[in-house]
Write a protein that holds these residues in place. Structure first.
Motif, short mmCIF file in Angstrom:
data_model
loop_
_atom_site.label_atom_id
_atom_site.label_comp_id
_atom_site.label_asym_id
_atom_site.label_seq_id
_atom_site.Cartn_x
_atom_site.Cartn_y
_atom_site.Cartn_z
N UNK A 128 37.10 57.01 106.07
CA UNK A 128 36.02 56.75 105.42
C UNK A 128 36.40 55.31 104.76
N UNK A 129 35.84 54.23 105.32
CA UNK A 129 35.75 52.87 104.89
C UNK A 129 34.57 52.14 105.12
N UNK A 130 34.40 51.19 104.07
CA UNK A 130 33.06 50.57 104.28
C UNK A 130 33.02 49.53 105.27
N UNK A 131 34.18 49.06 105.96
CA UNK A 131 34.12 48.31 107.01
C UNK A 131 33.50 48.87 108.26
N UNK A 132 33.55 50.18 108.41
CA UNK A 132 32.93 50.73 109.53
C UNK A 132 31.62 51.58 109.18
N UNK A 133 31.11 51.01 108.17
CA UNK A 133 29.75 51.79 107.53
C UNK A 133 28.52 50.83 107.84
N UNK A 134 27.37 51.36 107.76
CA UNK A 134 26.09 50.47 107.64
C UNK A 134 25.12 51.30 106.94
N UNK A 171 18.44 41.67 106.43
CA UNK A 171 19.68 41.88 106.93
C UNK A 171 20.59 41.22 105.85
N UNK A 172 21.82 42.00 105.57
CA UNK A 172 22.61 41.59 104.71
C UNK A 172 24.16 42.17 105.06
N UNK A 173 25.15 41.44 104.56
CA UNK A 173 26.34 41.97 104.67
C UNK A 173 27.19 42.03 103.40
N UNK A 174 27.55 43.27 102.86
CA UNK A 174 28.50 43.15 101.61
C UNK A 174 29.77 42.56 101.96
N UNK A 175 30.54 42.22 100.93
CA UNK A 175 31.82 41.61 100.85
C UNK A 175 32.88 42.39 101.41
N UNK A 176 32.42 43.93 101.18
CA UNK A 176 33.53 45.10 101.68
C UNK A 176 33.36 45.44 103.28
N UNK A 177 32.34 44.83 103.84
CA UNK A 177 32.09 44.71 105.14
C UNK A 177 31.04 45.78 105.58
#
Length: 959
Positions: A705-711, A529-535
């Motif tokens: 369309x935002x990275x913070x609501x993406x996986x 598991x990881x989390x990018x800085x853009x969320x």
């Protein structure tokens, strides 16, 4: 099939793959095991399919393939008998036996393989029938392998005495329901029947359909079917494949023990190849009760499976019809705007082949226009041909498909069995690869000239009722026999009557089920598991079984972020994302994807938009660069937007008379309410789609369309470090943003205990949907309720709904029930298609089963449930799609990677009293909506007898 009838075997689905030079296959000798390898080479990857083949003295051919990646084994019994072994007037027998062989055998007893499968945690005993073969297959935990070998042998050698007149009568009704569901009650369902009657003479074994005719099935006697079984279901006409994690030395002993004494049958001679011969073109039409668009299908005789010309013919079909550059797409879709797409394929079987081109035109077009457009496309191809780069991209896609077919042990078993019955060589894939790899542009043009250009064909025009003006000029009326709805037409059946017979002798005691072997504990894959800085959150599982990468990017929102009166934006947006980027036209984007052997799809759903990708591992980095371009640089092409809208409108039009689509749409409205966005079709309506502009899509995209609501969930041969490194550019370019996602919703209140009826005149089946808004996946009762539902309708042939409505009465081909939910409450739903003239009786039986469930649930029911749900975890994560599903659950709900083990504990702690409490709480028939989609003229007046008052007709305009 047991759950769906197969028709033609398409070579490309299993056989076509690509590589460089390949070694010849080692020879094998009967009665002596030999190690063989089918080796596939690519530029940077090598895949070996090692197998062992031997034969028993009675002629049974056995193939072993070892795969220790999961503690499971696929067991595949393939009989070289399909509809081509039948006789005119005695059709449908092979498919009938596909059904019968699951019901009972002398030593397994009633329920046969189905009950065994439930107890041992199998994938569900299943089967399929084609013109050439019937197969019986499932995947089981490895500790149940001896049980399965024992059971499969019982099916072959200790079965036929259990087939009685009552059993045969009931199964005839099940098969006829299958035909009604897949053919008679489906738009364009009679197309293959009309084509084959025209293409093949009456004495040709492809003149009839695999499922047979209703009259032939009804007229079949017990002696007829027993004679057919004894001729064809014999060891010397059968291949047994075991693929998975097992000891081959021990397995061979079991095979010899259980199969060895079954007597050899009469010799089975190969059938002569017999391609269709047309002197002149034949044009036929049919007014289709369920069609809403005119459809033209053109069929040319070609060559059989494994014929040298079958390889360039398959590539020809792909080039002519698939993608933006395809001549048929350029002419019919882009230039003439006659249709949303054209489909073409070279369908091959053991004796024959046929190239089929199918086009469903828009509702205001006629098929003469389509025919003229097809000729324009062919003229274009004749002038331009196919380039080497186009050959390369098509072959790259076929390579990816090939690896996907090998991603499960069941897929491998099917591949090995297919080549074995076709030519006795399970490793024939190496030759197949060489023949496909050798196809040239000249070969593709040659087969076009030889089989298509100027050659006679069969043309079928299927048009909506009353739209004869759309029929291809020169067509004559096709002879299609359509069943009339007659109340009480079928006799009642009672398959519970026990057969009396003298048991077939055996040298061993077969009455005792073999014990389990060494335990097959489930393997929970290691999750990173990881989390990018853009969320954006990233979860992965490294899996090196095949050189593929499969991943999905999930962007929350979907339908939920649309306006209730302007639905269809997210679906259109998902389509537009694949229609070019700021730097690539639609065609250029498609070609870039295909050159990599990749498959990229974007789909809108109720709660999210998903981008799904499969690609060769060696091309992952390049594929990821294209994904970033698709996500962040849409093209917003107005012409492509117009085409996308027209395609959606066409799809909506087709759904209007599809009984299953109608039922789903009406059930959503009844359970969520007209003003709830969840009640709406993801496609939208004709009115809402027409009102959508490209600016609506841009607005939705910019806001949501935002990275913070993406996986991102990823499964494949690359490591966590390699995947993380590949995302650095996306992490930098895709920014976080504030998206207002709606809070999870609870179940809306509805008025239950009411019958609703939607009229589709002359429907041959009634689609029934019964249920209500129930639980969210996060509710504490959700999984316990799923456990409770296993015996009700979630356990396939172990469930009461199936046992009562299909096995007991022959009312349906299939019925199931289940809870669906996310963070928001979903529905409890019972769904089935039942014979029209038993619509009321089916609903009454469902109502009784629901009402009695709590009081009749037993310790035996609980034991079956526990055994299946615990043991089936051995195969819970075998495939890449299963692993992706696991990652998605972890990311969406915050579950631990070991959540399957937690669920095992819930199952182990379940009691009969807990099940009864859940049933009393969640299975009240008076709280449910009772929906029927069928023929109102004959069935609506009877609905009041269900006990819920007069039914509400939802579309009174049809009366």
């Amino acid at each position: 099939m047991k759950l769906k009838t197969s028709t033609l075997l398409i070579t490309a689905a299993l056989g076509a793959a690509f590589g460089t030079s390949l070694p010849a296959m080692a020879a094998h000798a009967d009665h002596m095991a030999s190690a063989n390898k089918a080796t596939v080479n690519t530029k940077k990857a090598e895949l070996k399919i090692e197998y062992q083949k031997f034969s028993l003295p009675n002629g049974l051919e056995v193939i072993f393939h070892i795969d220790r990646s999961d503690p499971v084994v696929a067991v595949n019994l393939t009989a070289h008998v399909g509809s081509t072994r039948e006789k005119a007037g005695r059709t449908g027998f092979a498919h009938l036996f596909e059904h019968l062989l699951f019901l009972e055998s002398e030593n397994l007893g009633k329920g046969g393989l189905d009950k065994l499968s439930a107890r041992i945690g199998g994938s569900g005993a299943n089967g399929s029938t084609s013109q050439d073969r019937t197969n019986y297959l499932q995947t089981v935990p490895k500790d149940a392998l001896e049980k399965m070998i024992w059971a499969e042998a019982d099916k072959l050698g200790w079965f036929i005495n259990t087939v009685t007149d009552p059993v045969l009568a009931k199964e005839k009704q099940v098969v006829k329901n299958e035909k009604r569901q897949s053919v008679d009650n489906a738009p364009y369902g009679h197309t293959s029947y009309v084509i084959d009657k025209a293409l093949y003479p009456v004495d040709h074994p492809h003149n009839w359909q695999v499922i047979g005719s209703l009259d032939d099935l009804q007229n079949a006697t017990l002696d007829d079917v027993k004679e057919f079984f004894r001729r064809w279901y014999v060891p010397n006409n059968v291949t047994l494949v075991l693929a998975g994690d097992f000891d081959p030395v021990q397995a061979r002993k079991w095979v010899e023990k259980y199969f060895g004494e079954i007597p050899r049958g009469q010799d089975v001679q190969p059938q002569a190849k017999r391609p269709a011969v047309l002197k002149d073109s034949i044009k036929l039409y049919h007014e289709d009760n369920f069609a809403r668009l005119p459809a033209l299908t053109l069929t040319w005789p070609t060559v059989e499976q494994l014929h040298p010309d079958s390889y360039p013919l398959q590539i020809l079909a792909a080039y002519l019809a698939q993608g933006k550059k395809a001549p048929l797409n350029q002419v019919l879709v882009d230039n003439l705007k006659l249709t949303a797409n054209a489909n073409m394929g070279n369908n091959t079987a053991e004796l024959v082949g046929q190239m089929m081109l199918s086009v469903r035109a828009f509702d205001d077009k006629n098929l003469d226009q389509v025919m003229a457009g097809v000729q324009q496309a062919f003229d274009k191809f004749e002038k331009e041909g196919i380039s080497d780069s186009d050959l390369a991209r098509i072959k790259a896609g076929e390579e990816t498909q090939f690896y996907q077919s090998l991603s499960s042990v069941l897929g491998k078993s099917s591949l090995l069995a297919e080549y074995n019955y076709l030519n006795g060589n399970p490793g024939y894939i190496s030759i197949d690869i060489q023949k496909t790899q050798a196809v040239t542009a000249a070969d593709v043009m040659r087969v076009y000239q030889q089989y298509i250009k100027g050659k006679p064909f069969v043309a079928t025009s299927f048009v909506p009722k009353g739209k004869l003006s759309q029929v291809l000029t020169g067509s004559t009326k096709a002879e299609v026999v359509e069943e009339k709805i007659v109340q009480g037409a079928e006799d009642a059946v009672d398959p519970s009557i026990k057969a009396t017979y003298t048991k077939t002798p055996s040298k061993i005691d077969r009455s005792k089920e073999p014990p389990y072997g060494k335990g097959a504990d489930s393997k929970v894959p290691a999750v990173w598991d990881a989390k990018l800085s853009n969320g954006m959150r990233v979860s992965g599982i490294q899996n090196t079984e095949v050189p593929l990468m499969q991943f999905e990017i999930v962007i929350k929102g979907g339908l939920l972020l649309e306006e209730v009166n302007k639905v269809g934006v997210s679906n259109l947006l998902s389509r537009m994302l694949m229609r070019g980027t700021a730097h690539k036209t639609t065609q250029e984007l498609e070609e870039a994807i295909q050159q990599l052997g990749a498959n990229i799809r974007v789909n809108a759903r109720t709660e999210d938009i998903r981008l799904n990708v499969t690609t060769l591992s060696r091309n992952y980095a390049q594929t990821m660069a294209l994904v970033q371009e698709i996500l962040l640089q849409p093209r917003w092409d107005e012409q492509e937007f117009a085409l996308a809208k027209q395609s959606v409108l066409s799809q909506i039009r087709q759904q209007e008379a599809n009984p299953n689509a109608v039922a789903s749409a009406q059930f959503a409205k009844l359970t969520y309410g007209q003003n709830n966005i969840r009640s709406r079709n993801i496609l939208g309506s004709a009115e809402s789609v027409n009102a959508i502009s490209i600016d609506d899509l841009k607005s939705y995209y910019s806001k949501n369309f935002a990275a913070s609501v993406a996986r991102m969930n990823v499964v494949g041969s690359l490591s966590k470090a390699e995947v993380q490194a590949s995302l650095s550019s996306l992490n930098e370019a895709w920014k976080a943003g504030k998206v207002n996602l709606p809070a999870p919703s609870s179940a809306p209140s509805i008025a239950g205990g009411k019958v609703y009826f939607y009229d589709i005149p002359n429907a041959k089946q009634s689609v029934i949907q019964v249920g209500y808004p129930a639980l969210a996946a996060t509710d504490a009762d959700y999984y316990p309720a799923t456990v409770m539902n296993y015996i009700l309708g979630g356990g396939g042939f172990a469930s009461r709904l199936t046992q009562e409505l299909r096995e007991g009465k022959g009312y349906t081909y299939g019925i199931n029930s289940g809870f669906s939910g996310t963070r928001s409450a979903g529905s409890f739903l019972i769904a089935s298609g039942v014979r029209s003239n038993v619509t009321l009786e089916s609903l009454q039986l469902v109502k009784k089963i629901l009402g009695d469930f709590a009081t009749t649930y037993s310790e035996d029911d609980l034991a079956t449930t526990k055994s299946f749900l615990i043991k089936s975890n051995a195969r819970a994560f075998e495939t890449a799609s299963a692993k992706l599903g696991m990652l998605d659950n972890i990311a969406e709900y915050g579950w631990k990677a070991s959540y399957v083990k937690d669920r095992e504990q819930i199952v182990k702690n379940m009691t009969v009293n807990k099940i009864k409490g859940l049933a009393n709480q969640y299975l009240d028939p008076n709280k449910m909506v009772w929906l029927v989609v069928g023929d109102a003229k004959t069935q609506l007046p009877r609905m009041k007898d269900l006990g819920f008052g007069e039914a509400v007709l939802l579309n009174p305009e049809t009366k």
